[in-house]
Design a protein around this motif. Structure first.
Motif, PDB file in Angstrom:
ATOM      1  N   GLU A 146      52.029  66.908  70.395  1.00  0.00           N
ATOM      2  CA  GLU A 146      53.165  66.913  69.465  1.00  0.00           C
ATOM      3  C   GLU A 146      53.711  65.502  69.268  1.00  0.00           C
ATOM      4  OE1 GLU A 146      54.858  69.650  67.710  1.00  0.00           O
ATOM      5  OE2 GLU A 146      52.776  70.272  68.072  1.00  0.00           O
ATOM      6  N   MET A 147      53.831  64.742  70.357  1.00  0.00           N
ATOM      7  CA  MET A 147      54.343  63.377  70.253  1.00  0.00           C
ATOM      8  C   MET A 147      53.436  62.516  69.362  1.00  0.00           C
ATOM      9  SD  MET A 147      56.845  64.017  72.236  1.00  0.00           S
ATOM     10  CE  MET A 147      57.140  65.405  73.329  1.00  0.00           C
ATOM     11  N   ILE A 148      52.145  62.712  69.491  1.00  0.00           N
ATOM     12  CA  ILE A 148      51.186  61.964  68.684  1.00  0.00           C
ATOM     13  C   ILE A 148      51.444  62.173  67.191  1.00  0.00           C
ATOM     14  CG2 ILE A 148      48.743  61.987  67.982  1.00  0.00           C
ATOM     15  CD1 ILE A 148      48.088  62.342  70.987  1.00  0.00           C
TER      16      ILE A 148
ATOM     17  N   PHE B  80      44.284  58.971  73.736  1.00  0.00           N
ATOM     18  CA  PHE B  80      44.411  60.299  73.138  1.00  0.00           C
ATOM     19  C   PHE B  80      44.957  60.166  71.720  1.00  0.00           C
ATOM     20  CE2 PHE B  80      46.835  64.606  73.657  1.00  0.00           C
ATOM     21  CZ  PHE B  80      45.971  65.213  72.746  1.00  0.00           C
ATOM     22  N   ARG B  81      45.985  59.351  71.561  1.00  0.00           N
ATOM     23  CA  ARG B  81      46.609  59.175  70.247  1.00  0.00           C
ATOM     24  C   ARG B  81      45.607  58.583  69.243  1.00  0.00           C
ATOM     25  NH1 ARG B  81      49.119  55.605  66.914  1.00  0.00           N
ATOM     26  NH2 ARG B  81      50.874  56.478  65.751  1.00  0.00           N
ATOM     27  N   ASP B  82      44.958  57.502  69.631  1.00  0.00           N
ATOM     28  CA  ASP B  82      44.064  56.820  68.694  1.00  0.00           C
ATOM     29  C   ASP B  82      42.877  57.697  68.302  1.00  0.00           C
ATOM     30  OD1 ASP B  82      45.746  54.668  68.779  1.00  0.00           O
ATOM     31  OD2 ASP B  82      44.434  53.392  69.974  1.00  0.00           O
TER      32      ASP B  82
ATOM     33  N   PRO C 220      28.739  63.607  64.498  1.00  0.00           N
ATOM     34  CA  PRO C 220      28.403  63.207  65.878  1.00  0.00           C
ATOM     35  C   PRO C 220      28.799  61.781  66.236  1.00  0.00           C
ATOM     36  CG  PRO C 220      26.551  64.316  64.823  1.00  0.00           C
ATOM     37  CD  PRO C 220      27.561  64.050  63.751  1.00  0.00           C
ATOM     38  N   TYR C 221      28.979  60.924  65.235  1.00  0.00           N
ATOM     39  CA  TYR C 221      29.308  59.530  65.502  1.00  0.00           C
ATOM     40  C   TYR C 221      30.765  59.199  65.199  1.00  0.00           C
ATOM     41  CZ  TYR C 221      24.263  58.878  65.845  1.00  0.00           C
ATOM     42  OH  TYR C 221      22.937  58.971  66.216  1.00  0.00           O
ATOM     43  N   ASP C 222      31.281  59.674  64.080  1.00  0.00           N
ATOM     44  CA  ASP C 222      32.587  59.212  63.610  1.00  0.00           C
ATOM     45  C   ASP C 222      33.738  60.157  63.881  1.00  0.00           C
ATOM     46  OD1 ASP C 222      31.590  56.804  62.677  1.00  0.00           O
ATOM     47  OD2 ASP C 222      30.999  57.668  60.750  1.00  0.00           O
ATOM     48  N   ASP C 223      33.486  61.351  64.360  1.00  0.00           N
ATOM     49  CA  ASP C 223      34.560  62.238  64.814  1.00  0.00           C
ATOM     50  C   ASP C 223      34.653  62.109  66.330  1.00  0.00           C
ATOM     51  OD1 ASP C 223      36.307  64.198  65.555  1.00  0.00           O
ATOM     52  OD2 ASP C 223      35.171  65.874  64.690  1.00  0.00           O
ATOM     53  N   PRO C 224      35.715  61.461  66.854  1.00  0.00           N
ATOM     54  CA  PRO C 224      35.790  61.223  68.302  1.00  0.00           C
ATOM     55  C   PRO C 224      35.864  62.496  69.134  1.00  0.00           C
ATOM     56  CG  PRO C 224      37.396  59.876  67.098  1.00  0.00           C
ATOM     57  CD  PRO C 224      36.851  60.877  66.131  1.00  0.00           C
ATOM     58  N   GLU C 225      36.203  63.631  68.512  1.00  0.00           N
ATOM     59  CA  GLU C 225      36.337  64.866  69.270  1.00  0.00           C
ATOM     60  C   GLU C 225      35.170  65.825  69.034  1.00  0.00           C
ATOM     61  OE1 GLU C 225      40.200  66.613  68.790  1.00  0.00           O
ATOM     62  OE2 GLU C 225      41.243  64.737  69.224  1.00  0.00           O
ATOM     63  N   SER C 226      34.121  65.348  68.379  1.00  0.00           N
ATOM     64  CA  SER C 226      32.974  66.212  68.111  1.00  0.00           C
ATOM     65  C   SER C 226      32.174  66.458  69.389  1.00  0.00           C
ATOM     66  CB  SER C 226      32.065  65.568  67.064  1.00  0.00           C
ATOM     67  OG  SER C 226      30.917  66.373  66.850  1.00  0.00           O
ATOM     68  N   ASN C 227      31.715  67.701  69.550  1.00  0.00           N
ATOM     69  CA  ASN C 227      30.825  68.040  70.665  1.00  0.00           C
ATOM     70  C   ASN C 227      29.370  68.114  70.225  1.00  0.00           C
ATOM     71  OD1 ASN C 227      32.527  68.572  73.117  1.00  0.00           O
ATOM     72  ND2 ASN C 227      33.573  69.908  71.661  1.00  0.00           N
TER      73      ASN C 227
ATOM     74  N   LEU D 126      44.295  48.149  76.572  1.00  0.00           N
ATOM     75  CA  LEU D 126      45.732  48.405  76.637  1.00  0.00           C
ATOM     76  C   LEU D 126      46.006  49.867  76.962  1.00  0.00           C
ATOM     77  CD1 LEU D 126      48.703  47.579  76.205  1.00  0.00           C
ATOM     78  CD2 LEU D 126      48.372  48.062  73.759  1.00  0.00           C
ATOM     79  N   GLY D 127      45.255  50.753  76.357  1.00  0.00           N
ATOM     80  CA  GLY D 127      45.440  52.178  76.631  1.00  0.00           C
ATOM     81  C   GLY D 127      45.276  52.505  78.098  1.00  0.00           C
TER      82      GLY D 127
END
Length: 302
Positions: free
Chosen positions: A54-56, A84-86, A100-107, A163-164
């Protein structure tokens, strides 16, 4: 100039409840019943992660820094908030969902990359594509892949990633100091953090599917039970993707006032409940690991 926005009190109240439950579990219940303390701690960590989401997305305040400060203590141990935010905001580019490459949350994996994997890794990833595997092995598999990618980025000079992780280490300090003053054993807390990630994997397991059109890739799970609460209604996932700035407590009203709108949008990608998800996919993979539509020259058409 934007008009001032009142704080979102339901989110703030839930955040207070989350921290209170965490404190009660680790400082109070842990001395009386470790299993009960671990159960409540795990639920608090799941809720803390959902509140971080939610904060993101700009809740409960307009200020990005104020929102980040609310979840600064790294209760969940494993995922840096800034990372997580980025990665999550990058994931919200719907045209790239499941890439598979450009979606950071893809499985999904590229078919060529999948073919080059050794047999033991392919077997492991096939297990991970069942709900049971995702719950048991998913946190470990995901964490190793996530940290390996971030380490490569840091070595390549990516200061944002560094930094993260630096901020994450700072956020671990208050958690370590708190646990040192409570009767909660560290191994028990580590088990809670892993269990929390396992529960969160239930949410992410089928949020997105391979589909030729971007609009058909995002799910609706019409659940109103405990998991929906812990996930802050993110099970109505297509509603969240269509209205990413809408707070969690307004999503059910949007969906159930006009479900046909959202089911037309996502071309009927729907489950009635998490019970149905468990029944259909606990031991059966929902889809292959190799993306069935994606080609190396580009993703499926939007």
């Amino acid at each position: 100039m934007r008009e001032p926005r009142s704080p979102e009190w339901p989110t703030l109240a839930l955040l207070v409840l989350c921290y209170a439950g965490f404190a009660l579990a680790t400082a109070g219940l842990a001395a009386l019943s470790l299993p009960l303390a671990m159960g409540l701690t795990t639920l608090a960590l799941v809720l803390h992660s959902s509140l971080s989401h939610e904060m993101i997305h700009g809740h409960p305040f307009r200020s990005r820094r104020a929102n980040a400060a609310l979840v600064f203590p790294a209760l969940g141990l494993f995922i840096p908030y800034l990372r997580f935010r980025d990665t999550h905001l990058a994931h919200h580019q719907d045209s790239l969902l499941t890439d598979p490459y450009d979606d950071p949350e893809s499985n999904y994996l590229d078919a060529g990359d999948w073919a080059r994997l050794p047999r033991w890794r392919r077997a492991l990833l096939r297990i991970n594509n069942t709900l049971a595997g995702r719950i048991v092995l998913g946190p470990l598999i995901g964490q190793i892949a996530f940290m390996r990618a971030d380490w490569r980025a840091i070595r390549a000079g990516d200061r944002r990633v560094a930094l993260g992780w630096a901020l994450h280490l700072a956020g671990l300090v208050p958690v370590a100091l708190w646990l040192a003053a409570t009767p909660m054993p560290l191994p028990a807390y580590l088990a809670c953090a892993y269990a929390a990630l396992s529960i969160l994997k239930i949410r992410t397991f089928l949020e997105h599917q391979a589909h030729a059109r971007a609009r058909g890739r995002t799910v609706v799970i019409e659940d109103r039970g405990p998991l929906a609460f812990l996930f802050l209604n993110n099970n109505l996932h297509v509603v969240h993707h269509m209205h990413p700035r809408t707070p969690w407590y307004r999503l059910p009203r949007l969906y159930f006032a006009n479900p046909a709108r959202y089911l037309t949008r996502n071309e009927g990608y729907r489950y009635r409940s998490y019970a149905e998800v468990f029944r259909r996919h606990f031991l059966t993979a929902k889809d292959p690991v190799a993306h069935p539509l994606w080609q190396r020259q580009g993703p499926p058409a939007p």
